[in-house]
Scaffold this active site. Structure first.
Site, PDB file in Angstrom:
ATOM      1  N   ASP A 210       1.587  -7.732   3.000  1.00 12.71           N
ATOM      2  CA  ASP A 210       0.511  -7.097   2.461  1.00 12.71           C
ATOM      3  C   ASP A 210       0.150  -8.086   1.200  1.00 12.71           C
ATOM      4  OD1 ASP A 210      -1.494  -5.422   1.912  1.00 12.71           O
ATOM      5  OD2 ASP A 210      -0.406  -3.470   2.044  1.00 12.71           O
TER       6      ASP A 210
ATOM      7  N   GLU B 102      -3.788 -12.111   0.284  1.00 13.65           N
ATOM      8  CA  GLU B 102      -5.350 -12.560   0.137  1.00 13.65           C
ATOM      9  C   GLU B 102      -5.316 -14.037  -0.688  1.00 13.65           C
ATOM     10  OE1 GLU B 102      -5.494  -8.596   1.548  1.00 13.65           O
ATOM     11  OE2 GLU B 102      -4.994  -9.277  -0.428  1.00 13.65           O
TER      12      GLU B 102
ATOM     13  N   ASP C  27      -7.484  -1.218   3.776  1.00  8.45           N
ATOM     14  CA  ASP C  27      -7.757   0.088   2.963  1.00  8.45           C
ATOM     15  C   ASP C  27      -8.900   0.859   3.053  1.00  8.45           C
ATOM     16  OD1 ASP C  27      -5.218  -0.570   1.919  1.00  8.45           O
ATOM     17  OD2 ASP C  27      -6.075  -1.499   0.051  1.00  8.45           O
TER      18      ASP C  27
END
Length: 852
Positions: free
Chosen positions: A426, A429, A509
């Site tokens: 996770d 980015e 999300d």
């Protein structure tokens, strides 16, 4: 001064870097000195190549090559040389592929032909046209919009026919069709994204074009900040461009969309066949802790007989949120807990974010070993970059170095030995908390040290969009090294084109709203069309607490999606299957049970995906390319319908919170209700609807649906043979009883089942089972062919139970192998004939005869 990315001005500049230069706004600093305007005008020189052509327009060079008869690569350099011939997305063997071409030239144009395409460049304008053998223009540079370089930035404009539609670009929110939209590609921690959001977690610069049932694809292989415009700037042209980096793109010709996807897999590699357990129901939240709470969830799943295979551990199992460090206060018996869950047939998936806590002199092994190996990214002054994330000040692995990826893989050793089955990357980015841009500064330094690449430093502006890709690659390759004969399961949030080779993904999300339930379908379909066929959305929504009916509807829909994971936020209420009482739980359990019964079908479709690129969830045009109007494909009329594999059509309400009746529009042919088995009494779509402008395509049909909470409309196409197994509670359990083949007679009647051990790579060496089936019907006789077993893997079943749908009476006779009579049963209410026969693996023919 840089304009904030959240401002409308910045969005406009991001969508078209050329406007940034015209406006005087600052753009990211390039690696090399800028030069002035370069316009590709008239051709000043040409050179034929064995597989293409190279042209010059002053100092600019354009090289066009044929990698295959149906794949054209275009590379352009503005300064007398082409950009470095490397790629993080495209496989090396694909980039160096070539086919011979026939050189064509005259006084107006120059080009070449393959066995499938003509490539033509106008001498006076350098305008490129790619045309198929039927004379259809597949794509061409827009008239009066030559390719331009403004310093390092550039943009390419293509003619946009009024009846062409565009799909892909990963999980960007919004409609399935990208036409009319403009998109900036910059991987972003998009917490709280909405339907109108643009920048999101993944940059997949691939799109599929569809015009009157002819399809092509374009992969723009540039991982700097790029942008795509499908008619927002101009209604006659679409465009793509970048603020820096290579102008390097591939054109993939179909003519059918499924052929484009197959070619995309040839170019970027296939998704690996996932472990079987990853198709089971997965229970997750941010976070289950302490240890007793994890055990309570596991016990309740088994007590309530909710079939399930995975439990996730989010960051609260970690010591102060430090990756690879366990909180021994909350989890005093962590290894024992993992083993106990394994004995309950649960697979644990643990989060392992890439931010390593900055803890010098603290005996934190990931940091100490990373410093010793010089594995962290640097500031411009070559000090180690530090950014704040969950553990506080953190450092970040330099994944563009092969040695760093190898080091990262070693960090999983202790977890793998404990028996943790999957890992979740996770925040990659990468997300940074103490940055106004929510990520690393663009001048942070990475080091490219990769076979086939020039060894050099690169700014984060160049590496940002591949950071998540290389993180998941490091995890996948590390797990393979630790357990060479076990299929890894890696779940990543950020990625780039080709990232499907290493990880599954999800849409990030999302929110617990009816609109986000509706959005999940086009997001997953576009991910599927972008290579990520193994994907899902957080069931129930991540942000907020779902209403009871919303959670039920979401669990129903997710039963027919590749990944079925119930996940929610740390401040949300409980979101497990049993919340809201026994009535809701019974409905939810029923759909999860149906998913488990369909696992033979789902796993067979997944195996097909791993070979051909055909995704698990599919827009209708993949299977029904001719069911289009002169204006658009069928999916633009069906509003949220999709295919689960080739044969099951799922038709949720276009507005799932509404109780009003709605029309389901079906592709041509006969359809069966999946739940009742009955043939549909469908009607042609009325001529007053937009869907009837179909002079060249078969007519659509429709049925009216009255929504019920306990029923998600699912339909089966005629000619399908669907494998179904007895109910199990987890994928480690062996089904007890016969394998059921549900036969829906019709044209091109066929089905398949694929089986292996679900865990290892033994299938690559012949340890699998594949069985093909087919049926033909002539008047009152149905013949079903059961193929012999292909492969060495032994099936769990001894008998086959054939269920023939659409029957109106009991058969007079059923004969197998031409001589042995069987005794069928007939369910008059459902119109189903059932016959059981032994399966010895040698194949057989069954003849069923009804009265005339």
């Amino acid at each position: 001064m840089r304009v904030p990315l959240s401002s409308p001005a910045a969005l406009c500049l991001a969508l078209n870097p050329l406007l940034a230069l015209a406006s005087g706004a600052a753009v990211a600093q390039p690696q090399t000195p800028t030069i002035g305007l370069v316009i590709l005008g008239g051709v000043t020189a040409t050179q034929s190549l064995p597989n293409g052509i190279e042209l010059a327009s002053g100092a600019a060079i354009m090289r066009i090559t044929a990698l295959r008869d149906d794949v054209i690569r275009v590379r352009i350099g503005s300064r007398g040389q082409l950009p470095e011939d490397t790629s993080w997305a495209v496989l090396p063997q694909a980039r160096i592929s070539s086919v011979p071409v026939t050189f064509d030239e005259n006084d107006k144009s120059v080009g070449f032909s393959t066995r499938m395409l003509h490539v033509q460049v106008d001498r006076s304008t350098m305008r490129l046209h790619i045309i198929d053998l039927d004379g259809t223009v597949i794509e061409e540079i827009a008239a009066d919009r030559p390719i331009e370089f403004h310093g390092n930035a550039f943009r390419v404009y293509k003619t946009m026919p009024s009846d062409e539609h565009y799909f892909g670009l990963g999980d960007k929110p919004g409609p399935l069709d990208r036409r009319g939209g403009a998109f900036s590609m910059w991987n972003t921690d998009a917490y709280g994204f909405q339907e109108s959001s643009d920048q999101i977690y993944k940059d997949i610069p691939f799109f599929l074009s569809l015009r009157r049932s002819k399809a092509s694809g374009t992969l723009f292989d540039n991982h700097w900040r790029t942008s795509f415009d499908f008619g927002k700037e101009s209604h006659t042209a679409y465009s793509f461009g970048a603020e820096d980096g290579p102008l390097d793109y591939y054109v993939l010709y179909g003519p059918e969309a499924r052929q484009v996807l197959s070619t995309y897999v040839w170019l970027t590699g296939p998704a690996p066949l996932p472990p079987l357990w990853s198709f089971g129901f997965q229970q997750s939240r941010f976070s289950y802790f302490p240890e007793a709470r994890v055990e309570e969830i596991a016990d309740r799943l088994r007590k309530d007989k909710i079939p399930s295979d995975a439990i996730y551990l989010d960051i609260d199992y970690q010591d102060h949120y430090r990756p690879f460090a366990v909180d021994t206060v909350r989890f005093p018996h962590f290894a024992q807990m993992i083993d106990d869950l394994r004995k309950q047939n649960f697979h644990v998936v643990a989060i392992t974010d890439l931010h390593i806590a900055h803890l010098p002199n603290a005996n934190y092994a990931p940091y100490d070993s990373g410093v010793a190996g010089d594995h962290f990214v640097k500031n411009p002054d070559y000090t180690t970059y530090i950014g704040k994330v969950w553990p506080g000040p953190s450092v970040f692995p330099d994944f563009t170095r092969q040695s760093t990826r190898a080091w990262w893989g070693t960090l999983y050793d202790s977890f793998v030995k404990m028996g943790i089955a999957g890992f979740w990357n996770d925040m990659n980015e990468p997300s940074i908390f103490d940055s106004s841009t929510k990520t690393m500064p663009e001048d942070v330094q990475h080091r490219i040290d990769e076979p086939g690449f020039q060894k050099r430093n690169a700014t984060h502006a160049e590496i940002h969009n591949i950071f998540g890709l290389e993180n998941s690659r490091a995890t996948y390759e590390g797990l393979l090294k630790l357990l060479p004969d076990s299929r890894p399961f890696v779940l990543t949030r950020a990625s780039y084109a080709g990232g499907h080779r290493y990880a599954a993904t999800w849409t990030g999300d999302n929110s617990s709203t009816w609109n986000h339930l509706r959005l999940s379908t086009p997001m997953l379909l576009n991910l599927s069309l972008s290579g990520f066929g193994m994907s899902g959305a957080d069931v129930g929504g991540f942000i907020g607490t779902p209403q009871p009916d919303l959670l039920t509807r979401w669990i129903e829909l997710a039963a027919f999606q590749p990944i079925d994971r119930d996940h929610t936020n740390d401040h949300s209420s409980d979101q497990e299957v049993w919340v809201h009482g026994p009535q809701q739980e019974d409905i939810r359990r029923h759909y999860i049970e149906e998913r488990y019964k369909l696992l033979p079908y789902l796993y067979t479709v997944a195996e097909e995906m791993s070979r051909t690129g055909m995704p698990i969830v599919r827009p209708l045009f993949l299977e029904f390319p001719k069911a289009t109007s002169d204006l658009h494909p069928i999916d633009l009329d069906t509003d949220g319908e999709f295919l689960f594999g080739p044969d099951l059509l799922v038709a949720p309400s276009p507005f799932p919170d509404m109780l009003d009746s709605y029309d389901v529009q079906l592709p041509p042919g006969i359809w069966f209700d999946y739940w009742t088995g009955k043939k549909l009494a469908s009607q042609p779509v009325p001529k007053t609807t937009a869907a009837t402008t179909q002079p060249t395509g078969p007519a659509l049909f429709q049925v009216k649906i009255k929504p019920r909470l306990d029923t998600l409309p699912v339909f089966v196409r005629e000619g399908s043979i669907i494998p179904v197994q007895p109910l199990i509670q987890n994928t480690n359990e062996t089904p007890k009883g016969p394998l059921t083949l549900r036969v829906y007679p019709g044209p091109d009647c066929k089905g398949s089942i694929y089986l292996d051990d679900g865990r290892s790579f033994a299938f690559q060496h012949g340890d699998y089972l594949r069985m093909e089936s087919s049926c033909t019907q002539k008047e009152n006789v149905l013949t079903i062919h059961i193929g012999q077993h292909d492969g060495n893997y032994a099936p769990w079943w001894k008998d086959l139970q054939l269920e023939i749908y659409g029957s109106t009476a009991s058969p007079q006779k059923a004969v197998v192998a031409g001589t042995r009579e069987l005794k069928p049963s007939f369910d008059k209410i459902r119109g189903v004939t059932t016959i059981t026969l032994a399966d010895e693996g040698k194949g057989s023919n069954l003849r069923i005869e009804w009265a005339k």
